[in-house]
Each structure stands twice: as structure tokens, then as C-alpha cells.
Design a protein around this motif. Sequence first.
Motif, PDB file in Angstrom:
ATOM      1  N   ALA A   5       0.841  -1.211   0.000  1.00  0.00           N
ATOM      2  CA  ALA A   5       0.000   0.000   0.000  1.00  0.00           C
ATOM      3  C   ALA A   5       0.872   1.255   0.000  1.00  0.00           C
ATOM      4  N   ILE A   6       2.006   1.186   0.649  1.00  0.00           N
ATOM      5  CA  ILE A   6       2.892   2.354   0.710  1.00  0.00           C
ATOM      6  C   ILE A   6       3.416   2.702  -0.697  1.00  0.00           C
ATOM      7  N   ASP A   7       3.383   1.722  -1.596  1.00  0.00           N
ATOM      8  CA  ASP A   7       3.823   1.961  -2.979  1.00  0.00           C
ATOM      9  C   ASP A   7       2.633   2.136  -3.931  1.00  0.00           C
ATOM     10  N   TYR A 324       7.445   0.179   9.765  1.00  0.00           N
ATOM     11  CA  TYR A 324       6.387   0.900  10.498  1.00  0.00           C
ATOM     12  C   TYR A 324       5.473   1.622   9.504  1.00  0.00           C
ATOM     13  N   ASP A 325       6.063   2.405   8.605  1.00  0.00           N
ATOM     14  CA  ASP A 325       5.259   3.177   7.645  1.00  0.00           C
ATOM     15  C   ASP A 325       4.478   2.249   6.710  1.00  0.00           C
ATOM     16  N   ALA A 329       0.456   1.972   6.365  1.00  0.00           N
ATOM     17  CA  ALA A 329      -0.204   2.158   5.062  1.00  0.00           C
ATOM     18  C   ALA A 329      -1.150   0.991   4.775  1.00  0.00           C
ATOM     19  N   GLU A 330      -0.850  -0.183   5.327  1.00  0.00           N
ATOM     20  CA  GLU A 330      -1.726  -1.354   5.135  1.00  0.00           C
ATOM     21  C   GLU A 330      -2.961  -1.302   6.036  1.00  0.00           C
ATOM     22  N   GLY A 331      -3.053  -0.275   6.893  1.00  0.00           N
ATOM     23  CA  GLY A 331      -4.207  -0.146   7.786  1.00  0.00           C
ATOM     24  C   GLY A 331      -3.989  -0.775   9.148  1.00  0.00           C
ATOM     25  N   ILE A 332      -2.736  -1.058   9.486  1.00  0.00           N
ATOM     26  CA  ILE A 332      -2.427  -1.638  10.797  1.00  0.00           C
ATOM     27  C   ILE A 332      -1.800  -0.522  11.645  1.00  0.00           C
TER      28      ILE A 332
END
Length: 402
Positions: A5-7, A324-325, A329-332
Amino acid sequence: MEKLAIDGGRPVRANVLGYGRQLIEDDDVAAVEAVLRSDWLTCGPATEAFERDLATVTGARFVTAVSNGTAALHVSCLAAGVGPGDEVIVSAITFAASANCARYCGADVRFADIDPETWNLRPDEVRRLVTPRTKTVVAVDFGGVPTNLAEIRSICDEHGLVLIEDAAHSLGGLYRGRPIGSIADLTCFSFHPVKTVACGEGGAVATSDPELARRVALFAKHGITHDSAQFVEPDVGGWHYEQLELGYNYRMTDIQAALGSSQLAKLPRFAGRRRELVAFYNERFSEMPYVRFQRDDHPDATVRHLYCLWFDTAALGTTRRFVYDALRAEGIGVNVHYLPVYRLPYYADLGYDPACCPEANRYYEGAVTLPLHCRMSGDDAKDVVRAVEKVVGACRAGREAL
Ligand SMILES: Cc1ncc(COP(=O)(O)O)c(C=O)c1O
């Protein structure tokens, strides 16, 4: 390989799952409402009842409820006689309050390094740090896993030190069959909303020593006593009270206490759910390379507050910042517990060597706290594992592509 998700990939969850959260039910609300409609908002029967309930759960003879866990640690240090010129040995990986309580009393903190597997302070470190100035040890049950109380107890006994257990994370657990709260000289609890039992804000000190109990209660209530047996001067009438020490107003309100008692009645259920989630995580992460979880030899006796996972970021070719980031971004809603206390600017300014506790530093470089609370469903826990798998998998793939 699924795009992170961060990408720009699709996140595991659309809504963020927080790392900790209280579970308040209708009967908790009713208990608070009953107090609000009663004659007592503070210093009343609900606080006395909460103290009795805590005594039952902890096996301690005396419990004083206070305004928060930090106050519990402060009055414990005061009760132990900690003052300027004294030294207090504290675990390096903990919340700042575990060390601040010594500083409030004018004492110096000696940070003890942690065990690389349990992440609790190492008894041999405690032994190494003892000097003639040492007054107490503040031993933290990190994440809820009891610290090595037997060995620390014997070091304290050998050197005449007061053992303060910071049990902010471990309410309801057992150590060698005995409840947390019945072992150390003074045991401190916190009822902050992310803890197993929530009061909003709240804390308590448990002890079985009558003199320590007297001093804790005194320091938590301005240093003032209404007990004629403690008076220094003649009792001049029913209104008479005396201030014997410079104490604080650290009283818990009956509003907090009512919520506390209502929550405490659910501790077995809360503890059981936390254990189920920890067991699920452990099973899944034990098969996953590059991650490590906290060692606990007696998980059935432990009540966990935190679930921290250590990422071998060097082997993964990444950084904790990225992990962490990426998980966020994955919603955790991951977090980090904790920054080594000696590296916080206030302590750094006091001159602590940032390399003084190598294991604590190593732990900190890879630590990420995953969600663990009683509102979590099985699907929530699966989402967490899926997100960790995704991020670890992407990091590994990145390395293999190198
Ligand atoms: C280990 C530890 N000690 C002490 C405290 C302080 O408790 P409180 O927030 O109730 O003051 C906390 C709270 O986060 C904690 O985690």
C-alpha cells in the motif's frame, strides 16, 4: 508479489486497526452513571470497593488507588524513602514514567540493559549496577511478561533494596503461581485506556507491608492523616488532622473507581481473549523468517498488554521506519514500545551515554508493536498477520532482486 500500500497498492484494511483500545460495555456505563447520581464523586465507597477488588485480584494485603500509574510509581518511591543522592535501577526499555518517578524524588537513575529474548531487565545487570547509594529497583513487566522477580528479589534482599514492580502491563498475571501484586515490596498498576483494565486515567499501589502501605496512602493524600494513632500532637477534636509529610493530591475519583471495579470483574475474559490473540500471533510468526516475538515461558499465566514484534531489519535490508510506515499504510495502527529511556532528550541532557545499553538499542532498532486488544476479532488478527507477511515478503523480494 502483491504491491505494498505504501507503494500505491491496495491496503490490507480500509479502516485502521489501532494497537490498543478499551472495551467499555453497557454495565460499565451503568456503574459510572450510578456513581454520578450518588452522594460521592471522590473518596467514597466506590474507591474503597475498587481497592478491595484489587486486593482480591493481586493477593496484596493493602491497595491504594491513585490518579494514574505515574502517581503510583511516584508515591512508591516516596514510600520507599527515595531521595536526593540515592540511585534507582530501572529497566532501559520502558515508558519514561518508570524512571521519572526516581527523578521526582531527586534521585539518579541507573539504566539496566534488557535480556535479548524476554526484553525484561537482566538480573546480572541489576547486580552490576548496585552501589552503596542504590535504594530501589524499578522492575518492569514488559508487555505483561513478568520480569525475573525471583532473582531480582534475592538481589534486593542481599543489598537491602526496596523492590518496586512496575506492573502497568501485567495486571492479572501470575508469577510462579503467585498473583502479580503479591511478590514485590510495592507493585504499581496503571488503568490507562490501552491497558487491560481501563479507568480513563487511574493507578494503584499494592503491598503487603503495613508500614509501606501507610506511607503510600499518606503521600497520595497530601501527606495528611486523619488517623489519631499517627498524630504527633494532641488530638484537639473531631476536625483534627495532621500533615506529616509533603504529599500530593493523587486521589482516584469514585467515577474512575466504579469503572475500574466493573472492568476488573471482566479481567478473566479480557485476559483470555488477549491470550488467544497472542497464541495466534505466536503460532503464525514462529513460521515466519526475519521476525521474532517476546519470549514467555508461561503464556497461560501471563496477561499481555503489548504484542511487540522484532524485525531483523539488517537481514531484511530495510529499516524499522520503512516497516512501520508500510504497516500503517496497510491499515495496521502499529506503534513502537519503547524508545530507550536514556536516549530521550531529557535524559540525554543529564549525560547518559546513548550506547549504555546495547541490547536495548538493538531491540529498539527492530521493534514494532502490533494491535492487541479485546475488541479485535479473529479477522482483525488475520489482517495483522497478512500485513506483516506482505511487508516482510516485499522486503525479502527486494533483497533477492539485488
Ligand atoms: C511501564 C509503564 N509504567 C508506567 C506507566 C504510567 O502509567 P499512567 O499512564 O497511568 O500514568 C505506563 C503507562 O503507559 C507504563 O506503560
